[in-house]
Design an enzyme around this catalytic site. Structure first.
Site, PDB file in Angstrom:
ATOM      1  N   ASN A  18      39.394  20.312   0.999  1.00 14.48           N
ATOM      2  CA  ASN A  18      38.865  19.644   2.183  1.00 14.48           C
ATOM      3  C   ASN A  18      40.050  19.294   3.084  1.00 14.48           C
ATOM      4  O   ASN A  18      40.792  18.368   2.790  1.00 14.48           O
ATOM      5  CB  ASN A  18      38.114  18.376   1.742  1.00 14.48           C
ATOM      6  CG  ASN A  18      37.706  17.510   2.918  1.00 14.48           C
ATOM      7  OD1 ASN A  18      37.724  17.948   4.067  1.00 14.48           O
ATOM      8  ND2 ASN A  18      37.335  16.269   2.627  1.00 14.48           N
ATOM      9  N   LYS A  54      40.127  18.078   6.006  1.00 18.25           N
ATOM     10  CA  LYS A  54      39.911  16.938   6.924  1.00 18.25           C
ATOM     11  C   LYS A  54      40.392  17.341   8.326  1.00 18.25           C
ATOM     12  O   LYS A  54      40.191  18.478   8.714  1.00 18.25           O
ATOM     13  CB  LYS A  54      40.616  15.690   6.395  1.00 18.25           C
ATOM     14  CG  LYS A  54      40.268  15.453   4.916  1.00 18.25           C
ATOM     15  CD  LYS A  54      40.680  14.140   4.382  1.00 18.25           C
ATOM     16  CE  LYS A  54      40.273  14.064   2.910  1.00 18.25           C
ATOM     17  NZ  LYS A  54      40.462  12.769   2.324  1.00 18.25           N
ATOM     18  N   HIS A  63      30.544  12.994   2.706  1.00 16.92           N
ATOM     19  CA  HIS A  63      31.890  12.607   2.289  1.00 16.92           C
ATOM     20  C   HIS A  63      32.092  11.126   2.589  1.00 16.92           C
ATOM     21  O   HIS A  63      31.575  10.612   3.579  1.00 16.92           O
ATOM     22  CB  HIS A  63      32.938  13.455   3.023  1.00 16.92           C
ATOM     23  CG  HIS A  63      34.321  13.215   2.514  1.00 16.92           C
ATOM     24  ND1 HIS A  63      35.096  12.158   2.945  1.00 16.92           N
ATOM     25  CD2 HIS A  63      35.049  13.869   1.580  1.00 16.92           C
ATOM     26  CE1 HIS A  63      36.255  12.187   2.294  1.00 16.92           C
ATOM     27  NE2 HIS A  63      36.252  13.209   1.461  1.00 16.92           N
ATOM     28  N   GLU A 123      34.413   9.509   3.901  1.00 15.62           N
ATOM     29  CA  GLU A 123      34.911   9.191   5.256  1.00 15.62           C
ATOM     30  C   GLU A 123      33.787   9.268   6.286  1.00 15.62           C
ATOM     31  O   GLU A 123      33.766   8.507   7.250  1.00 15.62           O
ATOM     32  CB  GLU A 123      36.080  10.128   5.611  1.00 15.62           C
ATOM     33  CG  GLU A 123      37.349   9.700   4.888  1.00 15.62           C
ATOM     34  CD  GLU A 123      38.279  10.837   4.503  1.00 15.62           C
ATOM     35  OE1 GLU A 123      38.198  11.931   5.099  1.00 15.62           O
ATOM     36  OE2 GLU A 123      39.102  10.636   3.582  1.00 15.62           O
ATOM     37  N   GLU A 160      33.292  11.456  -6.069  1.00 17.18           N
ATOM     38  CA  GLU A 160      34.571  11.021  -5.516  1.00 17.18           C
ATOM     39  C   GLU A 160      34.586   9.497  -5.374  1.00 17.18           C
ATOM     40  O   GLU A 160      34.060   8.963  -4.392  1.00 17.18           O
ATOM     41  CB  GLU A 160      34.789  11.636  -4.137  1.00 17.18           C
ATOM     42  CG  GLU A 160      34.805  13.140  -4.126  1.00 17.18           C
ATOM     43  CD  GLU A 160      35.532  13.676  -2.897  1.00 17.18           C
ATOM     44  OE1 GLU A 160      36.542  14.361  -3.068  1.00 17.18           O
ATOM     45  OE2 GLU A 160      35.105  13.376  -1.772  1.00 17.18           O
ATOM     46  N   GLY A 205      42.690   9.736  -1.395  1.00 16.01           N
ATOM     47  CA  GLY A 205      43.891   9.594  -0.571  1.00 16.01           C
ATOM     48  C   GLY A 205      44.771   8.413  -0.950  1.00 16.01           C
ATOM     49  O   GLY A 205      45.666   8.039  -0.189  1.00 16.01           O
ATOM     50  N   SER A 226      42.484  12.077  -5.167  1.00 21.21           N
ATOM     51  CA  SER A 226      43.899  12.182  -5.552  1.00 21.21           C
ATOM     52  C   SER A 226      44.170  13.196  -6.668  1.00 21.21           C
ATOM     53  O   SER A 226      45.051  12.981  -7.507  1.00 21.21           O
ATOM     54  CB  SER A 226      44.459  10.807  -5.930  1.00 21.21           C
ATOM     55  OG  SER A 226      44.404   9.943  -4.807  1.00 21.21           O
TER      56      SER A 226
HETATM   57  P1  PGA Z   1      42.334  13.385  -1.741  1.00 19.30           P
HETATM   58  O1  PGA Z   1      40.958  13.576  -0.945  1.00 19.30           O
HETATM   59  O2  PGA Z   1      42.455  14.547  -2.686  1.00 19.30           O
HETATM   60  O3  PGA Z   1      43.406  13.406  -0.676  1.00 19.30           O
HETATM   61  O4  PGA Z   1      42.241  12.101  -2.452  1.00 19.30           O
HETATM   62  C1  PGA Z   1      39.800  14.016  -1.591  1.00 19.30           C
HETATM   63  C2  PGA Z   1      38.661  14.134  -0.615  1.00 19.30           C
HETATM   64  O5  PGA Z   1      38.647  13.384   0.366  1.00 19.30           O
HETATM   65  O6  PGA Z   1      37.763  14.952  -0.795  1.00 19.30           O
END
Ligand code: PGA
Length: 256
Positions: free
Chosen positions: A10, A12, A96, A98, A168, A174, A213
């Site tokens: 992903n 982003k 997601h 976010e 997640e 992140g 992460s």
């Molecule tokens: P990350 O993000 O691997 O940077 O923690 C995962 C995601 O947002 O799907």
């Protein structure tokens, strides 16, 4: 059932068109054992068409990071499933964290989008996960239950080949903090049992990815965890070396 593990990146809001095209072009040359893992790139909308073209004739998948549930209309800044489909996109990330937390997407919106993606013949990567506060209050399972029930409301059945779920935990996205093996195994087990409660036995074969992460240092331990069928990766999917290393670890260590 012996399913193929999935590694989805992903991106982003990262990578311009030229950066994205050269990135997938390089990965295309590097990954040798493409048969064992399904690799999916989810770039921003601007690069989708060119990335689909760059990967034409390969088994790599391409996904969008969002879609609107209406097929067309006066929705400034939005994109429809039909539009994504016309570019050759096969997957869409829905719900997601976010989108839920920064853009205020509710379970009801997520549900509409899941229906639109499925009706349009694309595969949703349906994201669920608890916040830190939910976990501290011991409400993780309750939250997962609500998100799955509401997200999949109105569906009579789910075909394991036509939907992917990504667990997640919000606090792991992140942040550099990953859930422990026990936490991941417990959550994946609950997701499976909620699906079986809502649908038939078949739904226990729906692939469930872990996200939050994931990196080249923890990928082996996580892919060996019971119930983990692959990853949804943010940060570590943006660098060739870390993304390829994770794919290689999944190829070697996934037991199915
Ligand atoms: P990350 O993000 O691997 O940077 O923690 C995962 C995601 O947002 O799907």
């Amino acid at each position: 059932m012996n399913i193929k593990p999935i590694v989805a990146g992903n991106w982003k809001m990262y990578k311009t068109l030229s950066e994205g095209v050269s990135f997938v072009g390089n990965i295309r040359k590097r990954i040798l054992d493409k048969e064992k893992v399904k690799v999916i790139f989810c770039p921003p909308f601007n690069s989708l068409f060119s990335i689909v073209e760059t990967l034409d004739g390969t088994s790599f998948g391409v996904g969008a990071q969002n879609a609107h549930h209406e097929s067309q209309g006066a929705f400034t800044g939005e994109i429809s499933v039909e539009m994504l489909k016309s570019m050759g996109v096969q997957y869409v990330i829905i719900g997601h964290s976010e989108r839920r937390h920064i853009f205020g997407e509710s379970d009801t919106w997520v549900n509409r989008k899941i229906h639109a993606v499925l009706d349009g013949g694309l595969i949703p990567i349906f994201c669920i996960g608890e916040s830190l506060e939910d976990r501290q209050k011991n409400q993780t399972m309750e939250i997962l239950h609500r998100q799955i029930k509401m997200g999949l409301d109105g569906l009579d059945f789910i075909d394991p080949e036509k939907i992917i779920i990504a667990y997640e935990p919000v606090w792991a996205i992140g942040t550099g903090e990953t859930a422990t093996r026990d936490q991941v195994a417990e959550a994946h087990e609950s997701v499976k049992s909620i699906l079986c409660e809502m649908f038939d036995e078949q739904s226990s074969s729906v692939p469930i990815l872990y996200g939050g992460s994931v990196n080249e240092k923890n990928a082996t331990e996580l892919i060996e965890t019971e119930g983990v069928d692959g990853f949804l990766i943010g940060g570590a999917s943006l660098k060739e070396d870390s993304f390829c290393s994770i794919i290689a670890q999944v190829t070697t260590n996934y037991k199915g």
